[in-house]
Design a protein around this motif. Structure first.
Motif, PDB file in Angstrom:
ATOM      1  N   UNK A 199      76.128  81.918 142.193  1.00  0.00           N
ATOM      2  CA  UNK A 199      76.061  83.334 141.829  1.00  0.00           C
ATOM      3  C   UNK A 199      74.887  84.032 142.471  1.00  0.00           C
ATOM      4  N   UNK A 200      73.759  83.307 142.579  1.00  0.00           N
ATOM      5  CA  UNK A 200      72.590  83.949 143.182  1.00  0.00           C
ATOM      6  C   UNK A 200      72.814  84.246 144.654  1.00  0.00           C
ATOM      7  N   UNK A 201      73.782  83.522 145.234  1.00  0.00           N
ATOM      8  CA  UNK A 201      74.088  83.823 146.630  1.00  0.00           C
ATOM      9  C   UNK A 201      75.309  84.709 146.740  1.00  0.00           C
ATOM     10  N   UNK A 202      75.685  85.317 145.609  1.00  0.00           N
ATOM     11  CA  UNK A 202      76.817  86.249 145.607  1.00  0.00           C
ATOM     12  C   UNK A 202      78.142  85.607 145.983  1.00  0.00           C
ATOM     13  N   UNK A 203      78.282  84.329 145.645  1.00  0.00           N
ATOM     14  CA  UNK A 203      79.560  83.695 145.966  1.00  0.00           C
ATOM     15  C   UNK A 203      80.354  83.395 144.699  1.00  0.00           C
ATOM     16  N   UNK A 204      79.919  83.955 143.594  1.00  0.00           N
ATOM     17  CA  UNK A 204      80.607  83.665 142.351  1.00  0.00           C
ATOM     18  C   UNK A 204      82.032  84.216 142.355  1.00  0.00           C
ATOM     19  N   UNK A 205      82.914  83.480 141.760  1.00  0.00           N
ATOM     20  CA  UNK A 205      84.317  83.909 141.756  1.00  0.00           C
ATOM     21  C   UNK A 205      84.560  85.020 140.759  1.00  0.00           C
ATOM     22  N   UNK A 206      83.825  85.048 139.705  1.00  0.00           N
ATOM     23  CA  UNK A 206      84.032  86.073 138.678  1.00  0.00           C
ATOM     24  C   UNK A 206      82.710  86.693 138.324  1.00  0.00           C
ATOM     25  N   UNK A 207      82.614  87.177 137.099  1.00  0.00           N
ATOM     26  CA  UNK A 207      81.347  87.771 136.681  1.00  0.00           C
ATOM     27  C   UNK A 207      80.509  86.717 135.981  1.00  0.00           C
ATOM     28  N   UNK A 208      79.198  86.816 136.162  1.00  0.00           N
ATOM     29  CA  UNK A 208      78.306  85.819 135.589  1.00  0.00           C
ATOM     30  C   UNK A 208      78.433  85.787 134.071  1.00  0.00           C
ATOM     31  N   UNK A 209      78.674  86.969 133.458  1.00  0.00           N
ATOM     32  CA  UNK A 209      78.752  87.023 131.998  1.00  0.00           C
ATOM     33  C   UNK A 209      79.954  86.257 131.481  1.00  0.00           C
ATOM     34  N   UNK A 210      80.961  86.065 132.361  1.00  0.00           N
ATOM     35  CA  UNK A 210      82.172  85.416 131.890  1.00  0.00           C
ATOM     36  C   UNK A 210      82.092  83.901 131.979  1.00  0.00           C
ATOM     37  N   UNK A 211      80.981  83.400 132.490  1.00  0.00           N
ATOM     38  CA  UNK A 211      80.829  81.941 132.524  1.00  0.00           C
ATOM     39  C   UNK A 211      80.721  81.424 131.109  1.00  0.00           C
ATOM     40  N   UNK A 212      81.205  80.234 130.879  1.00  0.00           N
ATOM     41  CA  UNK A 212      81.038  79.640 129.561  1.00  0.00           C
ATOM     42  C   UNK A 212      82.217  79.874 128.637  1.00  0.00           C
ATOM     43  N   UNK A 213      83.146  80.735 129.014  1.00  0.00           N
ATOM     44  CA  UNK A 213      84.348  80.886 128.198  1.00  0.00           C
ATOM     45  C   UNK A 213      85.081  79.549 128.198  1.00  0.00           C
ATOM     46  N   UNK A 268      77.999  74.085 148.346  1.00  0.00           N
ATOM     47  CA  UNK A 268      76.707  74.715 148.645  1.00  0.00           C
ATOM     48  C   UNK A 268      75.539  73.792 148.369  1.00  0.00           C
ATOM     49  N   UNK A 269      75.566  73.179 147.183  1.00  0.00           N
ATOM     50  CA  UNK A 269      74.408  72.395 146.784  1.00  0.00           C
ATOM     51  C   UNK A 269      74.388  71.044 147.457  1.00  0.00           C
ATOM     52  N   UNK A 270      75.563  70.368 147.510  1.00  0.00           N
ATOM     53  CA  UNK A 270      75.600  68.999 148.006  1.00  0.00           C
ATOM     54  C   UNK A 270      76.126  68.893 149.431  1.00  0.00           C
ATOM     55  N   UNK A 271      76.648  69.986 149.987  1.00  0.00           N
ATOM     56  CA  UNK A 271      77.283  69.878 151.292  1.00  0.00           C
ATOM     57  C   UNK A 271      78.615  69.174 151.219  1.00  0.00           C
ATOM     58  N   UNK A 272      79.249  69.254 150.045  1.00  0.00           N
ATOM     59  CA  UNK A 272      80.557  68.623 149.930  1.00  0.00           C
ATOM     60  C   UNK A 272      80.482  67.337 149.115  1.00  0.00           C
ATOM     61  N   UNK A 273      81.596  66.633 149.023  1.00  0.00           N
ATOM     62  CA  UNK A 273      81.603  65.357 148.305  1.00  0.00           C
ATOM     63  C   UNK A 273      81.240  64.291 149.329  1.00  0.00           C
ATOM     64  N   UNK A 274      80.031  63.752 149.207  1.00  0.00           N
ATOM     65  CA  UNK A 274      79.563  62.769 150.190  1.00  0.00           C
ATOM     66  C   UNK A 274      79.726  63.291 151.603  1.00  0.00           C
ATOM     67  N   UNK A 275      79.389  64.564 151.776  1.00  0.00           N
ATOM     68  CA  UNK A 275      79.412  65.130 153.112  1.00  0.00           C
ATOM     69  C   UNK A 275      80.738  65.720 153.544  1.00  0.00           C
ATOM     70  N   UNK A 276      81.780  65.528 152.764  1.00  0.00           N
ATOM     71  CA  UNK A 276      83.079  66.101 153.134  1.00  0.00           C
ATOM     72  C   UNK A 276      83.304  67.344 152.287  1.00  0.00           C
ATOM     73  N   UNK A 291      73.579  76.192 134.896  1.00  0.00           N
ATOM     74  CA  UNK A 291      72.396  76.744 135.540  1.00  0.00           C
ATOM     75  C   UNK A 291      72.459  76.508 137.043  1.00  0.00           C
ATOM     76  N   UNK A 292      72.981  75.332 137.405  1.00  0.00           N
ATOM     77  CA  UNK A 292      73.052  75.035 138.838  1.00  0.00           C
ATOM     78  C   UNK A 292      74.086  75.912 139.532  1.00  0.00           C
ATOM     79  N   UNK A 293      75.186  76.192 138.818  1.00  0.00           N
ATOM     80  CA  UNK A 293      76.190  77.080 139.423  1.00  0.00           C
ATOM     81  C   UNK A 293      75.579  78.455 139.645  1.00  0.00           C
ATOM     82  N   UNK A 294      74.807  78.915 138.664  1.00  0.00           N
ATOM     83  CA  UNK A 294      74.177  80.230 138.828  1.00  0.00           C
ATOM     84  C   UNK A 294      73.260  80.218 140.045  1.00  0.00           C
ATOM     85  N   UNK A 295      72.485  79.131 140.147  1.00  0.00           N
ATOM     86  CA  UNK A 295      71.503  79.092 141.236  1.00  0.00           C
ATOM     87  C   UNK A 295      72.173  79.002 142.598  1.00  0.00           C
ATOM     88  N   UNK A 296      73.134  78.088 142.704  1.00  0.00           N
ATOM     89  CA  UNK A 296      73.691  77.820 144.034  1.00  0.00           C
ATOM     90  C   UNK A 296      74.808  78.779 144.411  1.00  0.00           C
TER      91      UNK A 296
END
Lengths: 311, 358, 442
Positions: free
Chosen positions: C305-319, C64-72, C298-303
């Motif tokens: 979770x904020x777009x509703x693409x998070x795999x789990x719940x936001x509260x569970x991040x950081x475990x 989402x943020x970078x468009x892939x690894x060097x575009x891939x 923070x970047x994962x949240x922005x790119x």
């Protein structure tokens, strides 16, 4: 020679040398054993009344615990959650009777056993789908504290669990011996067709028995879930209860308790005193071997019904 | 119409006692076997071979063994995993100690080792019956798994605690080890299963099979008419464990390539028992059908969402898979309690009369 | 009854056709495929879910943020293994040919790893068993396709002993102390034992090995023995329910939790949940920090979770295990990036990705750019050393969250590496490999 000594004399010397520790081991064994009996009870009830070896009992324990904890997590007050869980288990009993037992009436035992295996998979998937696969904490309000009593370390949670198990078993024993329904259950266990012919409503009995087994599963789920959190491995406890069943007899409620105590104590003593000689972790098979030894003398378990075979 | 038996007269006892008395059956089975040997190694993808066909053959052999014990001799055993473990570890020890020995001979020897262990653990069956025996065989299961975990000699003191199939050749073709192609392993497994199924079929048709069935149905009456319970039951345990041992060796050498004791745990025992019950107790064909059911249904259910274009999260998919699997088991049992083999038998009966109803 | 039989036959026929579906492979341009072997159900789900989530979230972030690894872009597909070896093999076989071919596989199970190690060179797929799997495979001269950086079980054990020595006031103070190792009775659990025994001999502490039978639901006997032994320190190599029960039992016998260190599979949020307050002070080894205080989160949240693409719940991040998944994905991505540096910014083959893994040089500056300053340690992988000799950290649970309570602790390479090399020779010969000469490959 020294190995023989280490095997036959050493552990006993060990035991004598630290008597208070021995008491702790025994108490630990009793507590564990009673918890095993609680699970074994579910098996015994169903086998006694419908002749079915309910492979799904372990998953029923898990399902009951999951339902209870799931409701508690959603903010339902504890007594109401408990009542609702009981209702869920009764509904489950109805469903099982209607969908699994009724179509398979009078089939061989091994077929019914296989049907409960199918039930096992089904409930596994259902429980996880509805309540999720994470570990859930089960807070009983009983603090998991240990205190010293006459030099021996005791644990409040375990004492409570043991007491509950004992009470449940006593209640069930009385239920089977003294009440009408209990007698009807025993009649059905003896012979389905004969029971039907004297007017005992088979279906109602089955629903009753599976519901009671469900309630026992709730109790087992609570006790075990408090120790490890409610998660999938709860269903594996059924395997631990099997040696209790064969020792005590598949059809005996007091057998479940006595069997549980013997297995629990035997297991712990074996693991603590003989385990280190062979590298430990012998609990699993030691329980089965212990049960096997008893079986050789009483093939139907200590309190099981002696099956009279007719040619 | 399909099974025109008119004109098929038997003129010798041998012909009358053939396994497949009807000529159409014989030809069908022969053709099927030829196809089975030729088609998959040539055409099937590696996924099909590695994840579907080879496990099917390995489990079918184990199910065959357990069916002999539980279906024909009536002794319920939950120690299959343990006996397979004996076969697997014995094969490993034998082949690493005698690298020059032909791998098929190694399999047979490991089967014998498992048979010996099976005999030992079968002794309680003389005293204990029914579900009690089942739970007693669990002692075998747990003890054997613990033993292989504990005694490092079995894994040749490997630091990893796993046994790995060393590369071995038969007639110059790599059969085990990382270079053995899936096709080769499939053919070896198929050959062994066909051979042992033939042996099993003849065993159960003969005196031994009849004595097993006598013990299963009424063991006291059997004893009265002269069937020796000790010998018969122990023989059943021995033969069954032999089959399971070979299956265990195949599991390590032909299917997985390496294994730790977790591969032989209680779940395997239950799995093989399910196969036997679903397939049909007391039926050789049933072992194969049951193994096919247990291997194929989960794979079908795992691939079905992809087929249907449904994008379900994996966890939900797995849970629904479990529920459907359980539901299917119950469904099949209600429809035909005697297993898939009986369904097949009824189908064949209908075919013999078709288009007439009776 | 007749209709039922017909239905049954139809179902049976359908079942046989199922695996035919498994052959679909649709290659996408500008995409690299990574199969994810996860366990979101079954007995180990509490551990498997956060790992899978961390993984997916990081890859989503890159896409989402970078468009892939060097575009891939990175394409993945999850496959449920339930931590079962046979299902793991089936998943791998099913997915390895998808979308142009898998390049990396993270088995997340020692059993599955052992199955995939022989297949890796044949299928040309990198097996990245980060911090688990076959320790001997860390010798890249025997196992070019298997990587286990930043560290392995043997190194972890030595580093934990070093930490204990530090806590006791110096390595020489370990003499005479009692250390117990409680382990899962499986090859995984026993991994640390030889190293611990070796160190016990060298440093003079008394080692007691206590095996816990699978699954470890009932550990009364083990902890009674601990009570009798009264060790100064306890190290645990546990997995699944064994962890939860062990921590609870330790708390209930009143063992000092800050003397109880779990390895990096025994110190996750899910492990301390049942024990509640009793788990306070419990320590764990790790090779990355816990928590969400890093820029990358923070970047994962922005790119994502904020777009509703998070795999789990936001509260569970950081475990801890969530961050494990993030680190795993990050290392995979950086290895691919390294490979792209040599082979170009296009979808790479397995061989090329393998080169990338083997020449990975993750610097502190790069970590900073990734928003992971202090999150994990810099690492350099070489042809001989697929382990990277990464240091570990010790984290502690305070009842609400994990925090790091130590500096980076280096493993005792002089103790571990010789044994590792010997084991690699043994394991490599078993599979019929030959040792490659790293100097020839530059």
């Amino acid at each position: 020679m020294s190995q023989l000594y280490a095997l036959l004399v050493g552990p006993f010397a060990d035991m004598a040398g630290a008597p208070l520790f021995l008491v702790e081991v025994l108490i630990g064994g009793i507590a564990s054993g009673l918890l095993y009996s609680l699970v074994a009870l579910g098996f015994v009830l169903i086998f006694k009344a419908s002749g079915v070896f309910n492979f799904a009992q372990g998953v029923m324990v898990l399902f009951a615990a999951l339902t209870l904890v799931g409701l508690l997590e959603r903010g339902v007050p504890a007594p109401l959650a408990l009542a609702l869980t009981v209702l869920v288990m009764i509904a489950l009993a109805f469903a099982i009777e209607r969908l699994v037992l009724r179509p398979l009436v009078n089939q061989e035992h091994i077929i019914l056993f296989m049907a409960t295996i199918g039930l096992n998979f089904f409930l596994e998937g259902l429980g996880e789908m509805v309540w999720g696969a994470n570990v859930k904490k089960l807070d009983l309000g009983i603090p998991d504290e240990s205190f010293k009593f006459a030099g021996v370390l005791l644990n409040k949670l375990e004492m409570t669990a043991a007491a509950t198990a004992a009470v449940l078993v006593a209640v069930l024993a009385v239920f089977f011996q003294k009440t009408r329904i209990g007698r009807a259950l025993r009649a059905v266990a003896d012979d389905h067709e004969a029971a039907l012919s004297i007017g005992i409503p088979l279906r109602t009995i089955w629903v009753v028995v599976w519901s009671v087994a469900g309630v026992v599963a709730i109790a087992a789920g609570i006790m075990w879930g408090a120790k490890s959190g409610v998660q999938f491995s709860l269903s594996l406890i059924a395997l631990k209860a099997l040696p209790v069943l064969i020792l005590g007899g598949f059809t005996s409620v007091p057998g479940a308790i006595v069997g549980g105590l013997i297995i629990g104590i035997g297991e712990k003593l074996g693991e603590v005193y003989w385990g280190p000689l062979v590298g430990g972790a012998i609990e699993n098979w030691f329980a089965y071997v212990l049960a096997l030894v008893f079986l050789l003398f009483r093939p139907q378990g200590l309190f099981g019904e002696r099956i009279i075979e007719r040619v | 119409m399909i099974y025109r038996e008119a004109g098929q007269f038997k003129t010798t006892y041998a012909a009358d006692q053939a396994i497949f008395p009807i000529a159409q059956d014989r030809w069908l089975v022969l053709a099927g076997l030829v196809l089975a040997f030729v088609v998959p190694p040539a055409l099937a993808s590696e996924y099909w071979l590695q994840a579907v066909l080879i496990p099917f053959l390995v489990y079918a052999l184990a199910a065959l063994g357990l069916n002999l014990l539980t279906g024909y001799a009536g002794q319920i055993s939950l120690g299959t995993g343990g006996f397979m473990a004996v076969g697997g570890y014995a094969a490993f020890k034998i082949t690493t100690s005698f690298p020059a020995l032909n791998i098929v001979a190694v399999f047979l020897l490991s089967g014998l080792a498992a048979a010996a262990v099976g005999l030992a653990f079968g002794l309680p069956s003389l005293r204990i019956k029914g579900f009690y025996l089942a739970v007693a065989t669990l002692a075998a299961q747990f003890f054997l798994v613990w033993l292989f975990n504990k005694v490092a000699w079995f894994t040749n003191y490997a630091s990893s605690g796993t046994i790995t199939a060393p590369p071995r050749q038969v007639l110059g073709i790599m059969v085990t080890g990382p270079e053995a192609t899936a096709g080769t392993r499939y053919v070896v497994a198929l050959a062994m299963v066909v051979l042992f199924a033939l042996i099993a079929k003849n065993l159960v048709r003969g005196r031994i099979g009849r004595s097993w069935m006598a013990i299963r149905d009424r063991d006291i009456a059997a004893e009265i008419i002269g069937v020796r319970p000790l010998r018969t039951k122990l023989l059943a345990f021995g033969v069954s464990s032999f089959y399971c041992g070979v299956a265990g060796a195949e599991l390590v050498f032909l299917y997985l390539g390496s294994a730790e004791t977790l591969a032989f745990d209680i779940n395997l025992s239950f799995l093989v028992l399910f196969m036997v019950i679903i397939g049909g107790l007391g039926s050789i064909l049933g072992s194969f059908l049951g193994a096919a059911f247990i291997v194929l249904v989960p794979i079908f259910l795992a691939n079905a969402p992809h087929l249907l274009g449904l994008g379900l999260p994996v966890a939900l998919q797995k849970q629904i898979e479990l529920m459907i699997f359980g539901g299917l088991i119950i469904f099949f049992l209600i429809v035909e309690p005697h297993g898939l083999a009986r369904l097949w038998q009824i189908g064949k009966e209908k075919l013999r009369l078709w288009p007439f109803p009776h | 009854m007749n209709a039922r039989r017909i239905w049954t036959s139809i179902v049976a026929a359908l079942v046989l056709g199922g695996p035919l579906a498994a052959t679909g492979a649709h290659a996408q341009a500008k995409e690299m495929f990574v199969p994810l072997l996860v366990y979101r159900t079954g007995p180990y789900a509490p551990s498997g879910i956060p790992i899978a989530n961390g993984f997916v979230d990081y890859f989503n972030l890159i896409n989402e943020r970078d468009g892939g690894i060097n575009g891939v872009k990175v394409a993945w597909e999850e496959c449920e293994t339930q931590y079962d070896t046979k299902q793991g093999v089936e998943c791998y076989e099913r997915l390895k040919g998808r979308s142009g071919g898998a390049v990396i596989v993270n088995p997340y199970s020692t059993g599955i790893t052992y199955q995939l190690i022989p297949k890796a060179p044949v299928d040309k797929v990198v097996v990245f068993s980060m911090g688990y799997g076959m320790t001997a495979a860390a010798d890249g001269r025997w196992f070019p396709w298997v990587f286990s950086f930043p560290t392995t079980y043997w190194s972890q054990a030595s580093a934990v002993i070093r930490y204990i020595g530090q806590q006791e006031g110096g390595a020489d103070k370990l003499k005479g102390k009692k250390i117990a190792h409680i382990f899962h009775n499986s090859p995984y659990g026993k991994e640390a034992n030889p190293t611990l025994e070796d160190l016990a001999r060298r440093m003079g502490f008394e080692l007691t090995l206590l095996a816990v039978d699978h699954p470890g639901q009932d550990q009364k006997a083990t902890w009674l023995q601990v009570r009798r032994l009264n060790p100064d320190w306890v190290f645990m190599s546990g997995w699944g329910v064994m962890n939860q029960v062990a921590i609870k039992e330790a708390a209930s016998i009143g063992f000092k939790m800050d003397r109880f260190i779990g390895n990096w599979w025994s110190a996750n949020d899910s492990d301390v949940v049942p024990a509640g307050d009793g788990a306070k002070g419990y320590k764990g080894a790790t090779f990355h920090a816990p928590g969400t205080s890093f820029k990358v989160h923070a970047e994962i949240v922005k790119a994502v979770y904020d777009k509703n693409k998070g795999a789990g719940k936001k509260e569970d991040m950081g475990a801890p295990l969530y961050n494990r998944g993030v680190v795993n994905a990050m290392l995979s991505a950086e290895a691919i990036r390294t490979a792209m540096g040599k082979f170009g910014n296009k979808p790479l083959t397995g061989e090329q990705v393998r080169w990338g893994f083997e020449n990975l040089n993750l610097t502190d500056k790069r970590l900073d750019d990734l928003g992971m300053k202090g999150f994990t340690h810099a690492i350099k992988v070489t042809c001989e050393d697929h382990e990277g000799n990464g240091p570990i950290l010790v984290q502690q649970w305070d009842g609400k969250k994990w925090s790091i309570v130590s500096d980076w602790i280096a493993p005792m390479r002089d103790v571990v590496r010789p044994k590792l090399e010997a084991a690699a020779v043994e394991e490599g010969k078993k599979l019929g490999y030959t040792q490659r000469d790293c100097s020839k490959e530059k």
